[in-house]
Design a protein around this motif. Structure first.
Motif, PDB file in Angstrom:
ATOM      1  N   MET A  56       0.819  -1.214   0.000  1.00 31.60           N
ATOM      2  CA  MET A  56       0.000   0.000   0.000  1.00 31.60           C
ATOM      3  C   MET A  56       0.851   1.263   0.000  1.00 31.60           C
ATOM      4  O   MET A  56       0.329   2.368  -0.150  1.00 31.60           O
ATOM      5  CB  MET A  56      -0.904   0.033   1.238  1.00 31.60           C
ATOM      6  CG  MET A  56      -2.076  -0.910   1.196  1.00 31.60           C
ATOM      7  SD  MET A  56      -3.202  -0.547  -0.161  1.00 31.60           S
ATOM      8  CE  MET A  56      -4.138   0.849   0.485  1.00 31.60           C
ATOM      9  N   LEU A  58       2.380   2.419   2.651  1.00 35.78           N
ATOM     10  CA  LEU A  58       2.028   3.128   3.892  1.00 35.78           C
ATOM     11  C   LEU A  58       3.051   2.921   4.991  1.00 35.78           C
ATOM     12  O   LEU A  58       2.782   3.187   6.153  1.00 35.78           O
ATOM     13  CB  LEU A  58       0.647   2.665   4.386  1.00 35.78           C
ATOM     14  CG  LEU A  58      -0.532   3.044   3.504  1.00 35.78           C
ATOM     15  CD1 LEU A  58      -1.821   2.513   4.099  1.00 35.78           C
ATOM     16  CD2 LEU A  58      -0.619   4.545   3.322  1.00 35.78           C
ATOM     17  N   MET A  95      -7.616  -0.908   1.526  1.00 39.14           N
ATOM     18  CA  MET A  95      -7.117  -1.729   2.627  1.00 39.14           C
ATOM     19  C   MET A  95      -8.056  -1.639   3.822  1.00 39.14           C
ATOM     20  O   MET A  95      -8.601  -0.582   4.104  1.00 39.14           O
ATOM     21  CB  MET A  95      -5.723  -1.234   3.024  1.00 39.14           C
ATOM     22  CG  MET A  95      -5.052  -2.075   4.094  1.00 39.14           C
ATOM     23  SD  MET A  95      -3.280  -1.709   4.207  1.00 39.14           S
ATOM     24  CE  MET A  95      -2.768  -2.885   5.435  1.00 39.14           C
ATOM     25  N   PHE A  97      -8.244  -2.852   8.098  1.00 42.73           N
ATOM     26  CA  PHE A  97      -7.267  -3.064   9.156  1.00 42.73           C
ATOM     27  C   PHE A  97      -7.772  -4.017  10.217  1.00 42.73           C
ATOM     28  O   PHE A  97      -8.944  -4.377  10.260  1.00 42.73           O
ATOM     29  CB  PHE A  97      -6.905  -1.719   9.787  1.00 42.73           C
ATOM     30  CG  PHE A  97      -6.285  -0.766   8.803  1.00 42.73           C
ATOM     31  CD1 PHE A  97      -4.915  -0.762   8.615  1.00 42.73           C
ATOM     32  CD2 PHE A  97      -7.068   0.098   8.050  1.00 42.73           C
ATOM     33  CE1 PHE A  97      -4.340   0.099   7.702  1.00 42.73           C
ATOM     34  CE2 PHE A  97      -6.491   0.955   7.135  1.00 42.73           C
ATOM     35  CZ  PHE A  97      -5.122   0.955   6.961  1.00 42.73           C
ATOM     36  N   ASP A  99      -8.029  -3.632  13.627  1.00 45.22           N
ATOM     37  CA  ASP A  99      -8.918  -3.177  14.692  1.00 45.22           C
ATOM     38  C   ASP A  99      -9.823  -2.060  14.173  1.00 45.22           C
ATOM     39  O   ASP A  99      -9.394  -0.925  14.043  1.00 45.22           O
ATOM     40  CB  ASP A  99      -8.076  -2.680  15.871  1.00 45.22           C
ATOM     41  CG  ASP A  99      -8.950  -2.269  17.042  1.00 45.22           C
ATOM     42  OD1 ASP A  99     -10.185  -2.382  16.926  1.00 45.22           O
ATOM     43  OD2 ASP A  99      -8.394  -1.826  18.056  1.00 45.22           O
ATOM     44  N   SER A 102     -10.064   1.348  16.125  1.00 47.41           N
ATOM     45  CA  SER A 102      -9.063   2.400  16.004  1.00 47.41           C
ATOM     46  C   SER A 102      -8.888   2.863  14.564  1.00 47.41           C
ATOM     47  O   SER A 102      -8.242   3.865  14.325  1.00 47.41           O
ATOM     48  CB  SER A 102      -7.729   1.930  16.583  1.00 47.41           C
ATOM     49  OG  SER A 102      -7.302   0.765  15.938  1.00 47.41           O
ATOM     50  N   ALA A 103      -9.451   2.137  13.615  1.00 47.96           N
ATOM     51  CA  ALA A 103      -9.262   2.529  12.208  1.00 47.96           C
ATOM     52  C   ALA A 103     -10.303   3.549  11.753  1.00 47.96           C
ATOM     53  O   ALA A 103     -10.198   4.088  10.656  1.00 47.96           O
ATOM     54  CB  ALA A 103      -9.296   1.309  11.301  1.00 47.96           C
ATOM     55  N   LEU A 104     -11.332   3.797  12.574  1.00 47.67           N
ATOM     56  CA  LEU A 104     -12.291   4.851  12.236  1.00 47.67           C
ATOM     57  C   LEU A 104     -11.998   6.063  13.107  1.00 47.67           C
ATOM     58  O   LEU A 104     -11.780   5.934  14.313  1.00 47.67           O
ATOM     59  CB  LEU A 104     -13.729   4.362  12.480  1.00 47.67           C
ATOM     60  CG  LEU A 104     -14.236   3.332  11.476  1.00 47.67           C
ATOM     61  CD1 LEU A 104     -15.488   2.644  11.998  1.00 47.67           C
ATOM     62  CD2 LEU A 104     -14.540   4.006  10.147  1.00 47.67           C
ATOM     63  N   ASN A 105     -11.980   7.214  12.492  1.00 47.24           N
ATOM     64  CA  ASN A 105     -11.690   8.439  13.229  1.00 47.24           C
ATOM     65  C   ASN A 105     -12.862   8.771  14.160  1.00 47.24           C
ATOM     66  O   ASN A 105     -13.989   8.951  13.700  1.00 47.24           O
ATOM     67  CB  ASN A 105     -11.460   9.579  12.235  1.00 47.24           C
ATOM     68  CG  ASN A 105     -10.938  10.824  12.904  1.00 47.24           C
ATOM     69  OD1 ASN A 105     -11.224  11.084  14.067  1.00 47.24           O
ATOM     70  ND2 ASN A 105     -10.166  11.601  12.178  1.00 47.24           N
ATOM     71  N   MET A 165     -15.831  -0.289   7.800  1.00 46.84           N
ATOM     72  CA  MET A 165     -14.500  -0.195   7.188  1.00 46.84           C
ATOM     73  C   MET A 165     -14.492  -0.846   5.806  1.00 46.84           C
ATOM     74  O   MET A 165     -13.886  -0.340   4.867  1.00 46.84           O
ATOM     75  CB  MET A 165     -13.447  -0.892   8.071  1.00 46.84           C
ATOM     76  CG  MET A 165     -12.929  -0.076   9.230  1.00 46.84           C
ATOM     77  SD  MET A 165     -12.307   1.546   8.757  1.00 46.84           S
ATOM     78  CE  MET A 165     -10.850   1.092   7.795  1.00 46.84           C
ATOM     79  N   SER A 168     -16.210   1.343   3.440  1.00 46.16           N
ATOM     80  CA  SER A 168     -15.337   2.463   3.108  1.00 46.16           C
ATOM     81  C   SER A 168     -14.290   2.050   2.081  1.00 46.16           C
ATOM     82  O   SER A 168     -13.990   2.794   1.142  1.00 46.16           O
ATOM     83  CB  SER A 168     -14.666   2.965   4.392  1.00 46.16           C
ATOM     84  OG  SER A 168     -13.658   3.885   4.104  1.00 46.16           O
ATOM     85  N   ASP A 180      -5.806  -6.726   6.450  1.00 43.73           N
ATOM     86  CA  ASP A 180      -4.768  -7.102   7.409  1.00 43.73           C
ATOM     87  C   ASP A 180      -5.419  -7.606   8.696  1.00 43.73           C
ATOM     88  O   ASP A 180      -5.874  -6.823   9.512  1.00 43.73           O
ATOM     89  CB  ASP A 180      -3.877  -5.886   7.683  1.00 43.73           C
ATOM     90  CG  ASP A 180      -2.682  -6.228   8.558  1.00 43.73           C
ATOM     91  OD1 ASP A 180      -2.519  -7.412   8.897  1.00 43.73           O
ATOM     92  OD2 ASP A 180      -1.919  -5.309   8.899  1.00 43.73           O
TER      93      ASP A 180
END
Lengths: 326, 306
Positions: A56, A58, A95, A97, A99, A102-105, A165, A168, A180
């Motif tokens: 990615m 990243l 991608m 993730f 968790d 924690s991956a959403l703001n 997610m 999204s 992941d």
């Protein structure tokens, strides 16, 4: 010949540390055809997440990434700048993730987080982007999606957040989805739902899926192909059915033997474990990384390079003794 | 959100009541105020007369209610020293302190926040190192020394700015520099550490995975979460800057609240001291309440419910 959505050769990722260079990924080859699900399996620290993150683009700035060949979603990215790779993110490649919490703001609404990518990439109006967000939320099984766009992530359960997610990630209509450990942080029942969902979406949309996991149950449920990673290299790659039926690499055999089978594994007996520990990856390494833990290791296992034995379509194993044990 | 605000305001009101009782009580902690006013040469009859004149002979609760009642109508009593209304004295002095405080606060924010963000983007990079030097020196150098040096260099040697007073806007230049330099380190360090934490989160990675350009990732996803602790700190710092610095006001000969408080203490002008303490405490209550409300606007999780 099938179209390759990901074709990466000799991927190396190294990270400078105070104790020397950490060669976390030491020459990984990955190919994923359109519509295929490749599971990348391995224990913690084997480099599977780094592999995914480097695809990615990243990784943190200090990580050094090299490849001999890097084709993704029909574009040749070999030796290209990070900016070129950045253009694919959120469009052809997405991608999800480990968790979802924690991956959403936490400070932005679901609607904002779903729409911000496509409003930029495809110059969609807010209403058009929201219409697609509603479609995607509906598709991943979020009830009453229109009303939920204005809600914040903390109003959703863990399973719902992972669905969000996924929605999204699908917003940009990607060809390749990298997941992941998407089920590791979820309850077992929710894990099954998310895997089923991923399988359905993949079939409906013709997605190629690279799924990182350490859970062989997940592999059995969803994979068409499996790559077993050990100490920064692919030890064995095979179609999922073949791998479970006849594992070739001693490490793969050890992994499969460690899974308890109801009715077969005697109650109360200790599960077979692979002795020893994963080798440290700082500095260079000679020969097979697994030989210190391997029951059938021989002196020639210390030689470089470890031979790669091709065993039919889409199948190889990196082991000096593989033919003997086959 | 409305219930959050009303709850927060109720708490603020209770704090105000406590603060008012405490600042009222200050009048009596150093002994009988009548004897203090009468002075060392005062006779018992003088003290008695003062006691009656100022109403110190009434029960405490009556005095408190009387005081708080007049405070609510904007009457904070008479200065014992000047024999003019306290509000008049404070009104004459507040302008300088408020101007200096607000400008210094804005200057500090405008420098500290971008510097903290830039330092966080490349930890141990050259910006980060410069920021560290600024932060450490800002915290280590006493502001009276910095102020005096600034006066010597820019006021006396070069003559660019007046060396004291605030009769012209140039008079504010040096005090603003010194005061904001004092405020910058903490604001910058909290911005930096907040940003470093937030930049390592999965949602920042997810935002990059969406293909958002870095400036949007920083401004929309990272900064908003990183400023939450900054807001709370900034409220307290603004309170400090607005309450006036005795040191800065003395060094630059500014007639602000800090000096007034100091002078009034020396003169035992207790009604003035009492009023200043009350006003500054209320200022803190207002600022921290505003900071909490601002944080709730920024972070929906703080609002309670949904």
């Amino acid at each position: 010949m099938t179209e390759m959505m990901l074709d990466i050769r000799n991927l190396k990722v190294s990270i400078p540390t105070e104790r020397g260079t950490l060669n976390a990924v030491r020459g990984v080859d990955l190919q994923i055809a359109r519509g295929e699900t490749l599971c990348l399996v391995g224990e913690s620290g084997c480099g599977k997440s780094l592999t995914a993150t480097s695809i990615m683009g990243l990784l943190p700035r200090y990580a050094r990434v090299t490849t001999d060949r890097f084709d993704m979603a029909g574009q040749d990215l070999t030796g290209k700048t990070a900016a070129k790779l950045a253009k694919l993110r959120g469009r052809d490649v997405a991608m999800i993730f480990q968790d979802p919490t924690s991956a959403l703001n936490p400070t932005l609404t679901i609607g904002r987080q779903l729409t911000e990518g496509v409003m930029r990439h495809e110059k969609l109006s807010r209403s058009a982007a929201e219409a697609r967000a509603i479609e995607m939320l509906d598709r991943v099984g979020i009830a009453n999606p229109a009303a939920r766009l204005t809600q914040y992530p903390h109003g959703f359960s863990g399973g719902q957040r992972q669905r969000i997610m996924i929605a999204s990630a699908l917003m940009g209509r990607p060809k390749l989805l990298i997941a992941d450990e998407p089920t590791t942080a979820l309850d077992v029942t929710i894990q099954a739902q998310i895997l089923t969902l991923l399988g359905e979406l993949q079939a409906d949309l013709g997605l190629s899926l690279l799924l990182i996991t350490h859970d062989l149950g997940v592999v059995a449920a969803i994979a068409t192909d499996v790559a077993v990673m050990y100490a920064g290299r692919i030890a064995e790659r095979a179609p999922a059915r073949d791998l479970f039926a006849a594992p070739q690499h001693p490490y793969t055999k050890g992994l499969l033997a460690a899974i308890p089978v109801p009715g077969v594994t005697p109650r109360g007996s200790a599960l077979p474990a692979i002795p020893g520990r994963v080798p440290g990856l700082i500095g260079t390494m000679q020969g097979c990384a697994f030989r210190d833990r391997c029951a059938i290791a021989a002196p020639e296992c210390a030689n470089d390079p470890v031979p790669r034995i091709e065993a039919g379509q889409g199948r190889f194993v990196e082991c000096t003794k593989a033919e003997v044990t086959a | 959100m409305l219930s959050f605000i009303s709850k927060r305001l109720l708490v603020a009101l209770l704090v105000c009541l406590t603060v008012s009782a405490l600042s009222f009580g200050l009048m009596f902690v150093s002994g009988d105020p009548a004897i203090a006013i009468a002075g060392s040469g005062g006779r018992a009859e003088d003290a008695e007369a003062i006691r009656q004149a100022y109403g110190f002979d009434r029960p405490l609760i009556v005095q408190y209610l009387d005081w708080i009642g007049s405070a609510l109508t904007g009457n904070l009593g008479q200065s014992i020293y000047f024999n003019v209304p306290v509000t008049e004295i404070i009104g004459n002095r507040a302008g300088v302190t408020l101007t200096l405080g607000f400008i210094s606060f804005l200057v500090a924010l405008v420098i500290a926040v971008p510097l903290g963000v830039a330092a966080a983007l490349r930890p141990n990079g050259w910006i980060d190192r410069i920021a560290l030097v600024i932060a450490v020196s800002g915290q280590a150098i006493p502001s009276f020394w910095l102020g005096l040096m600034a006066i010597v260099v820019f006021g006396v040697w070069y003559g660019w700015v007046p060396i004291s007073g605030a009769d012209t806007w140039q008079g504010y230049i040096l005090p603003v520099i010194v005061l904001s330099y004092y405020a910058i380190p903490e604001l910058m360090r909290i911005t930096r550490s907040g940003m470093i934490d937030v930049l390592a989160t999965d949602y920042v990675r997810a935002a990059r995975a969406k293909g958002l350009p870095m400036h949007l990732v920083i401004s929309r996803h990272a900064l908003r979460n990183a400023v939450l602790p900054l807001v709370s700190l900034a409220a307290v710092q603004l309170g400090q800057l607005l309450s006036g610095s005795i040191v800065i006001e003395s060094v630059f000969a500014l007639n602000g609240l800090g000096r007034l408080a100091w002078e009034s203490l020396l003169r035992s002008d207790l009604p003035v001291v009492q009023a200043i303490i009350l006003i500054l405490s209320l200022l803190y209550v207002v600022l921290t309440t505003l900071a909490d409300i601002l944080n709730a606007v920024l972070d929906p999780r703080l609002r309670g419910g949904s």
